[in-house]
Motif scaffolding. Sequence first.
Motif, PDB file in Angstrom:
ATOM      1  N   THR A  39       0.837  -1.204   0.066  1.00 18.96           N
ATOM      2  CA  THR A  39       0.062   0.070  -0.021  1.00 18.96           C
ATOM      3  C   THR A  39       0.809   1.089  -0.010  1.00 18.96           C
ATOM      4  N   GLY A  40       2.034   1.281   0.578  1.00 19.84           N
ATOM      5  CA  GLY A  40       2.957   2.561   0.572  1.00 19.84           C
ATOM      6  C   GLY A  40       2.573   3.638   1.077  1.00 19.84           C
ATOM      7  N   GLY A  41       2.426   4.636   0.706  1.00 22.36           N
ATOM      8  CA  GLY A  41       1.893   5.918   1.429  1.00 22.36           C
ATOM      9  C   GLY A  41       0.259   6.014   1.374  1.00 22.36           C
ATOM     10  N   GLU A  42      -0.377   5.104   0.913  1.00 24.99           N
ATOM     11  CA  GLU A  42      -1.915   5.078   1.051  1.00 24.99           C
ATOM     12  C   GLU A  42      -2.542   6.657   0.704  1.00 24.99           C
ATOM     13  N   ALA A  43      -2.078   7.249  -0.338  1.00 21.74           N
ATOM     14  CA  ALA A  43      -2.259   8.707  -0.449  1.00 21.74           C
ATOM     15  C   ALA A  43      -3.685   8.550  -1.127  1.00 21.74           C
ATOM     16  N   ASP A  44      -4.292   7.427  -1.683  1.00 20.17           N
ATOM     17  CA  ASP A  44      -5.720   7.342  -2.283  1.00 20.17           C
ATOM     18  C   ASP A  44      -6.161   5.830  -1.640  1.00 20.17           C
ATOM     19  N   LEU A  45      -5.719   4.818  -2.228  1.00 22.84           N
ATOM     20  CA  LEU A  45      -6.302   3.485  -1.720  1.00 22.84           C
ATOM     21  C   LEU A  45      -5.487   3.072  -0.656  1.00 22.84           C
ATOM     22  N   THR A  46      -6.157   2.627   0.465  1.00 25.22           N
ATOM     23  CA  THR A  46      -5.716   2.343   1.747  1.00 25.22           C
ATOM     24  C   THR A  46      -5.856   0.853   1.998  1.00 25.22           C
ATOM     25  N   ALA A  47      -5.227   0.511   3.036  1.00 24.67           N
ATOM     26  CA  ALA A  47      -5.128  -1.072   3.578  1.00 24.67           C
ATOM     27  C   ALA A  47      -6.626  -1.339   3.594  1.00 24.67           C
ATOM     28  N   ALA A  48      -7.716  -0.529   3.984  1.00 27.31           N
ATOM     29  CA  ALA A  48      -9.183  -0.987   4.266  1.00 27.31           C
ATOM     30  C   ALA A  48      -9.651  -1.309   2.773  1.00 27.31           C
ATOM     31  N   ASP A  49      -9.489  -0.442   1.924  1.00 25.63           N
ATOM     32  CA  ASP A  49      -9.984  -0.739   0.590  1.00 25.63           C
ATOM     33  C   ASP A  49      -9.367  -2.086   0.022  1.00 25.63           C
ATOM     34  N   LEU A  50      -8.175  -2.428   0.310  1.00 27.29           N
ATOM     35  CA  LEU A  50      -7.712  -3.600  -0.286  1.00 27.29           C
ATOM     36  C   LEU A  50      -8.238  -4.990   0.600  1.00 27.29           C
ATOM     37  N   LEU A  51      -8.189  -4.529   1.866  1.00 32.32           N
ATOM     38  CA  LEU A  51      -8.995  -5.731   2.652  1.00 32.32           C
ATOM     39  C   LEU A  51     -10.459  -6.092   2.204  1.00 32.32           C
ATOM     40  N   ALA A  52     -11.443  -4.993   2.157  1.00 34.42           N
ATOM     41  CA  ALA A  52     -12.663  -5.149   1.542  1.00 34.42           C
ATOM     42  C   ALA A  52     -12.899  -5.786   0.465  1.00 34.42           C
ATOM     43  N   TYR A  53     -11.816  -5.269  -0.736  1.00 34.04           N
ATOM     44  CA  TYR A  53     -11.814  -5.903  -2.128  1.00 34.04           C
ATOM     45  C   TYR A  53     -11.333  -7.718  -1.914  1.00 34.04           C
ATOM     46  N   CYS A  54     -10.284  -7.837  -1.114  1.00 29.20           N
ATOM     47  CA  CYS A  54      -9.850  -9.133  -1.077  1.00 29.20           C
ATOM     48  C   CYS A  54     -10.846 -10.173  -0.310  1.00 29.20           C
ATOM     49  N   ALA A  55     -11.583  -9.701   0.678  1.00 31.78           N
ATOM     50  CA  ALA A  55     -12.852 -10.442   1.316  1.00 31.78           C
ATOM     51  C   ALA A  55     -13.621 -10.894   0.394  1.00 31.78           C
ATOM     52  N   GLU A  56     -14.044 -10.409  -0.810  1.00 27.23           N
ATOM     53  CA  GLU A  56     -15.056 -10.853  -1.628  1.00 27.23           C
ATOM     54  C   GLU A  56     -14.635 -11.722  -2.688  1.00 27.23           C
ATOM     55  N   GLN A  57     -13.300 -12.055  -2.736  1.00 27.48           N
ATOM     56  CA  GLN A  57     -12.726 -12.615  -3.938  1.00 27.48           C
ATOM     57  C   GLN A  57     -12.571 -14.303  -3.674  1.00 27.48           C
ATOM     58  N   PRO A  58     -13.032 -14.894  -4.717  1.00 27.64           N
ATOM     59  CA  PRO A  58     -13.074 -16.399  -4.302  1.00 27.64           C
ATOM     60  C   PRO A  58     -11.770 -16.973  -4.230  1.00 27.64           C
ATOM     61  N   GLY A  59     -11.548 -18.122  -3.554  1.00 25.40           N
ATOM     62  CA  GLY A  59     -10.280 -18.785  -3.203  1.00 25.40           C
ATOM     63  C   GLY A  59      -9.483 -18.144  -2.031  1.00 25.40           C
ATOM     64  N   VAL A  60      -9.831 -17.139  -1.448  1.00 27.51           N
ATOM     65  CA  VAL A  60      -9.089 -16.338  -0.483  1.00 27.51           C
ATOM     66  C   VAL A  60      -9.657 -16.872   0.986  1.00 27.51           C
TER      67      VAL A  60
END
Length: 635
Positions: free
Chosen positions: A163-184
Amino acid sequence: MAPGALAGSVPELGALFRPRAVALLGSGDGRDAVVAWALGRGARVYAVRGEAAAGVLPAGSVAALPEDVDLAVVLGGDPLPVLRQLADAKVPLAVALGPSASTDRLRGGATRVLGPTDAAQFQPLRDDPAGPGLAVVVPSGPAGRHLYALQELGVRVSHWAVTGGEADLTAADLLAYCAEQPGVGAVALHLDALRDAPALLRAADHAALHGVPVVALPAPADPATAPVLQAALRQHGVVPVGSPDQLRDTAVLLARARPPRAEGIAVYDDGSSAAAPFAALARAAGLPAEARPGAPLEALLADPDTGLVVCPVPAAHPPHTDLLARALADAAETTDKPVCVVWGSPDGTEPAYRKTLLGSSRLVVFRTTANCVAALAAYTAHHRRTAAHRSPYEEAPEAPSPSARKARPLLRPGHRLSEHAAKQLLRAYGVRVPREQLVTSAAAAVRAAAQIGYPVVLKASAPQLSRRAELGLVRVGVTSASQVRDTYRDLAEIARYDRVDLDGVLVCQMVERGAELSIRVGHDPLFGPTVTLGTGGALAEVVADTAVRVPPFGEREARSMLDELRLRRLLDGTGGGPPLDADALVEAVLRVRRIAQELGGELAELAVDPLVVRERGQGAVALGAHALCRPATPA
């Protein structure tokens, strides 16, 4: 499944992991890594005003890019001018590599941006490991090396985000997306400074609703705020851990192991005599573990009281441990119960370990007993907590309640409320307080006592009054009109002597004593309003016993606060006294939680102390209260 707080608002981030076509802008560090990654993911690569390379197609400008370009990578320099062009070209996602001078201006554009980050974002992922995937979200490449290396141990890393500096997308955005993905199977979060802590909690709730475990290693926190961080994460289904190796091991267990069908943990003894010590350590951690010497592995797995089997192997002894490893791997293929192995050999190069155990996508393999026990405790607690998870955001009201409309006029920005005003605030929200009247003369005190009923309590009242009992400004058990008159005059005289500017004297109903607790509303710098339940009155000076939560939360969470207190036994009556009214205490916690939700932005603090919890069926009464209001916000 319930929609939770993020229904319809999770960003589409698929191109960060498997893009159709990638645009390169610039020629800074990391270009070769990006090209190799993109081509390895089967994407076409276009260079916009950059150097040509094998497999890279030229593009004269951003406007000339094909319509199916779904990811752009900005290599160095200020990305802001380029991002405007990408937005015009409707490129949905971009990664900014290298430092950026405009990180505070990257948020909110039509093109969502990851970073500024480093080239570790484009490390290749192996496709050959089998089993449930582990999604990894880390702040930097070095912080995630131990998780990336899991692929060498046979663990499938399904998603990798730096995520780096999280100037826009944050860890929260990535978490929410990954939680919806099949196989995770689970998400491993290495958290740095939290940019938007409430958003992270909403994303964690989203993952819990999707049945995806989340394990997080928070950044070191101030000791004063660490309890709130830990409690807030657990409350929303996250498993917090204390070290990188615990993050790795716990995340793999939760990814591979289904929820337990029974609570029992059977420790398989293969003749090494390691089962009994392991079981003792597990029981010390609160786990229902039992060593089962002589029991066949198949019998342990068939036992309906067994939810998980673990086999400690302290050292390699071929060919015995070769056969044991094969038997464990084969058994794991025949059951949906988790099978764990602790391979204690310091070498770690033995074929039984490297090929057989790590070659199984069903086994969960640990290298230390301590990490295994910690992971099992986290696994058990997580599934117990999330078995009936309901999003607290579903029930959170959007409009202010009638209680808020009654209470808000009592607030005085920048000032401390008197006890009487603080109790009126509580009364507006349905928190039970004694009958009381604020009076300013001895005659009025006598009339109030007659209406309230003897015996009564008299208290001096002033917003800034502290150490009231030490100053002799509280009198308990006043039983007659003459005593009320004399007591009022005594309190007024003491106040004049100590230069206390009273706003009156409280004449209060005498309440039968019980267990003294406290409920407090505070403000955490990361999460905002908090609710803390703990010991109250004089007991608080002797025993520090608290449980904290972040609103919103419901009845189940309020009851779990009681379970965290050491004085829970007192509430249950196990100390020899009668059982106390735990239901009334829970109701009081939920009403104060509502205050925190609706008025938390205007209250710097609120304390209900002491809250007397009486015998079961007799309720809980707030004998004392104080509140401090926040200064008014400039218009």
